[in-house]
Design an enzyme around this catalytic site. Structure first.
Site, PDB file in Angstrom:
ATOM      1  N   HIS A 199      88.196  13.337 -19.414  1.00  0.00           N
ATOM      2  CA  HIS A 199      87.118  13.270 -18.349  1.00  0.00           C
ATOM      3  C   HIS A 199      85.710  13.542 -19.268  1.00  0.00           C
ATOM      4  O   HIS A 199      84.872  12.672 -18.919  1.00  0.00           O
ATOM      5  CB  HIS A 199      87.354  14.076 -17.183  1.00  0.00           C
ATOM      6  CG  HIS A 199      86.268  13.972 -16.040  1.00  0.00           C
ATOM      7  ND1 HIS A 199      86.446  12.852 -15.363  1.00  0.00           N
ATOM      8  CD2 HIS A 199      85.503  14.763 -15.667  1.00  0.00           C
ATOM      9  CE1 HIS A 199      85.567  13.108 -14.428  1.00  0.00           C
ATOM     10  NE2 HIS A 199      85.101  14.125 -14.453  1.00  0.00           N
ATOM     11  N   TYR A 251      87.653   4.171 -16.501  1.00  0.00           N
ATOM     12  CA  TYR A 251      88.206   3.468 -15.452  1.00  0.00           C
ATOM     13  C   TYR A 251      88.682   2.395 -16.624  1.00  0.00           C
ATOM     14  O   TYR A 251      88.434   1.063 -16.417  1.00  0.00           O
ATOM     15  CB  TYR A 251      87.506   2.637 -14.521  1.00  0.00           C
ATOM     16  CG  TYR A 251      87.102   3.728 -13.412  1.00  0.00           C
ATOM     17  CD1 TYR A 251      87.555   4.901 -13.021  1.00  0.00           C
ATOM     18  CD2 TYR A 251      85.855   3.288 -12.691  1.00  0.00           C
ATOM     19  CE1 TYR A 251      87.206   5.710 -12.175  1.00  0.00           C
ATOM     20  CE2 TYR A 251      85.518   4.122 -11.824  1.00  0.00           C
ATOM     21  CZ  TYR A 251      86.090   5.450 -11.433  1.00  0.00           C
ATOM     22  OH  TYR A 251      85.456   6.294 -10.307  1.00  0.00           O
TER      23      TYR A 251
END
Length: 527
Positions: free
Chosen positions: A181, A472
């Site tokens: 992340h 993504y």
């Protein structure tokens, strides 16, 4: 030309298969021997190296957020899965892999959208960071050290244990691993106030291709720049991150307002584009367009999902002035602490204790899915949302998530870190389709639908390049065709994620990993 006898052909393939099997066993044995005898002669590798003959191997292989990726026939099974408990074991895994011609995949939380952290076409090992999840909070300095195997939920929980007026601006899903992340950018409900997670990283420890443990000072500013949004997997194994905590008020306000996607409410979604990026920085309102199963009359709905870093008495006048079309009423809103808002956004029930953020061993978000992303720089025409509504009726598990930018995101220069999607971007779009039946045929059906929607959206989103968000991950954008993919070849997909920052990323890669050891289908190429 005479064909070889059928029996001879079978024999030939049997010999080839046998040779491959023998080579795989030999590689496996050499790797284990290296780990046992050369680098860690006094360590018990059975505690952290798992191979195909061990019962825990299968469960470790299957620990992934998107099991669609397990349909891949091109990927091999890993020679071994290493679950290190310290930096020496990571160092050994890297050096033994290099010595035996193996590639390395690093997995922190398993949310990798395309499975690049656990799939590979050549012999490889997985370094699974699940045991490296230590978090140290220093409220006096307003900082924290967090290891890459920790989850966002664990980080949020421990911050709140120490202070009710501190938080961290990262993602909404608590089971996401910190390592992937942070290294991809990382945004959540405080993005307009404080920017990305990566914008708030102030130091890191990384093990490089030579097995050296380096921090910001010893790795240098170029590499430190690259790993904050450029993807860590191209440059080394990031062990831990030092982050700057941010201030949050004792009370925040949240709301969920559902609107049926009829003609009137489509206008509200259209209006949202104009106001959401221009609100004061404390207000974040995202829109989730989704299919609602139990509503036969209007199954497509828009959810307005909001966090306001302030009290209700200040939110209502602000909304009445800036976005009266939504019709927000006090009864739609709930005042709560910041950590309670984390649970609210994650979909937990009101009254659930913060400890539920620690229960991420069984990921509640696991499903078969495919995602794509866009950035929007000009408000889309009303008819686009009407067409989206029509297309959504063709699917049952489909989402379009729009996260507003502006605020702090418009103040940070594009080149500050590799993530370049700053001033001029109104919002980010994530297209997500899910399905419940595994298999190649089911996957192809739903992915084909999503690609058609993505093609339809092309005129209404960013251009030159049509941008995308690294976290993504989307292999449709292009992949590295071979081991020595050139910078020019990789620009097809690289500039969509990084724009002009892609060139600098490739220069950093050439400096710190000149033999391109850390690579995958979308790794940064040499320049």
């Amino acid at each position: 030309m005479t064909r070889p006898p059928l029996v001879a052909t079978y024999v030939l393939w049997a010999v080839i298969a046998s040779t491959i099997c023998i080579n795989a066993i030999a590689t496996h044995n050499k790797f284990i021997s290296c780990m046992n005898d050369y680098f860690l002669p006094f360590a018990n590798t059975s505690k952290y190296v798992f191979t195909q003959n061990r019962s825990a191997y299968a469960s470790l292989v299957s620990t992934q957020h998107n099991p669609r990726c397990s349909n891949s026939t091109a990927s091999k099974k890993p020679v071994g899965i290493v679950t290190p408990q310290n930096t020496a074991e990571i160092r050994a895994a890297i050096l033994c892999s290099r010595q035996n011609g193996l590639q390395v995949r690093v997995r922190s939380g398993g949310h990798d959208y395309e499975g690049l952290s656990y799939l590979c076409k050549t012999p490889f090992i997985i370094i699974d960071m699940r045991n490296l999840r230590w978090i140290t909070i220093d409220i006096k300095q307003e900082t924290a050290w967090v290891q890459s195997g920790a989850t966002l939920g664990e980080l949020y929980y421990l911050i709140a244990k120490e202070s009710q007026t501190h938080g961290f601006p990262a993602g909404i899903c608590p089971s996401v691993g910190v390592g992937g992340h942070f290294s991809g950018g990382g945004f959540g409900a405080m993005v307009r106030k404080y920017g990305l997670a990566a914008d708030n990283v102030i130091d890191a420890y990384l093990i490089d291709v030579k097995g050296r443990l380096v921090n910001r000072e010893t790795m240098g500013e170029d590499l430190f720049w690259a790993i904050r949004g450029g993807g860590g997997a191209s440059f080394g194994v990031i062990v831990s991150w030092k982050i700057k905590l941010v201030r949050v008020p004792p009370k925040v306000t949240v709301f969920n307002v559902h609107k049926k996607m009829d003609r009137h409410n489509t206008k509200i979604v259209h209006r949202w584009q104009h106001v959401a990026p221009r609100f004061q920085n404390e207000l974040f309102i995202r829109v989730v367009i989704q299919y609602i199963h139990d509503d036969k009359n209007t199954p497509i709905q828009a959810l307005f999902n909001s966090l306001f870093l302030g009290e209700l008495k200040d939110l209502i006048p602000l909304m009445n002035e800036s976005f009266p079309e939504l019709g927000l009423e006090p009864e739609h809103c709930i005042e709560m602490s910041w950590i309670e808002s984390v649970l609210y956004f994650a979909g937990f029930s009101r009254g659930d204790p913060p400890e539920v953020l620690l229960g991420n061993e069984t990921d509640p978000y696991v499903s078969y899915f495919k995602a794509k992303s866009d950035f929007v720089t000009k408000p889309m025409p009303k008819h686009v949302f009407k067409e989206i509504r029509k297309k959504f009726i063709q699917q049952k598990l489909v989402f379009l998530i729009m996260d507003p930018y502006g605020g702090r995101m418009s103040e940070i220069p594009e080149s500050r870190i590799p993530f370049p999607h700053r001033k001029g971007n109104l919002y980010n779009v994530q297209y997500l389709v899910k399905w419940e039946v595994n298999g190649v045929q089911a996957s192809n059906k739903h992915i084909h639908w999503l690609r058609a929607l993505y093609r339809y959206m092309q005129p209404y989103v960013s251009k030159n390049p049509r941008s995308a968000y690294l976290n993504y991950r989307d292999l449709d954008l292009g992949t590295n065709p071979h081991t020595n993919t050139t910078y020019s070849e990789a620009r097809v997909w690289g500039e969509k994620y990084f724009k002009r920052n892609f060139k600098r990323l490739a220069q950093v890669k050439s400096s710190v990993d000149p033999d391109n050891f850390f690579r995958n289908e979308q790794s940064i190429p040499l320049h």
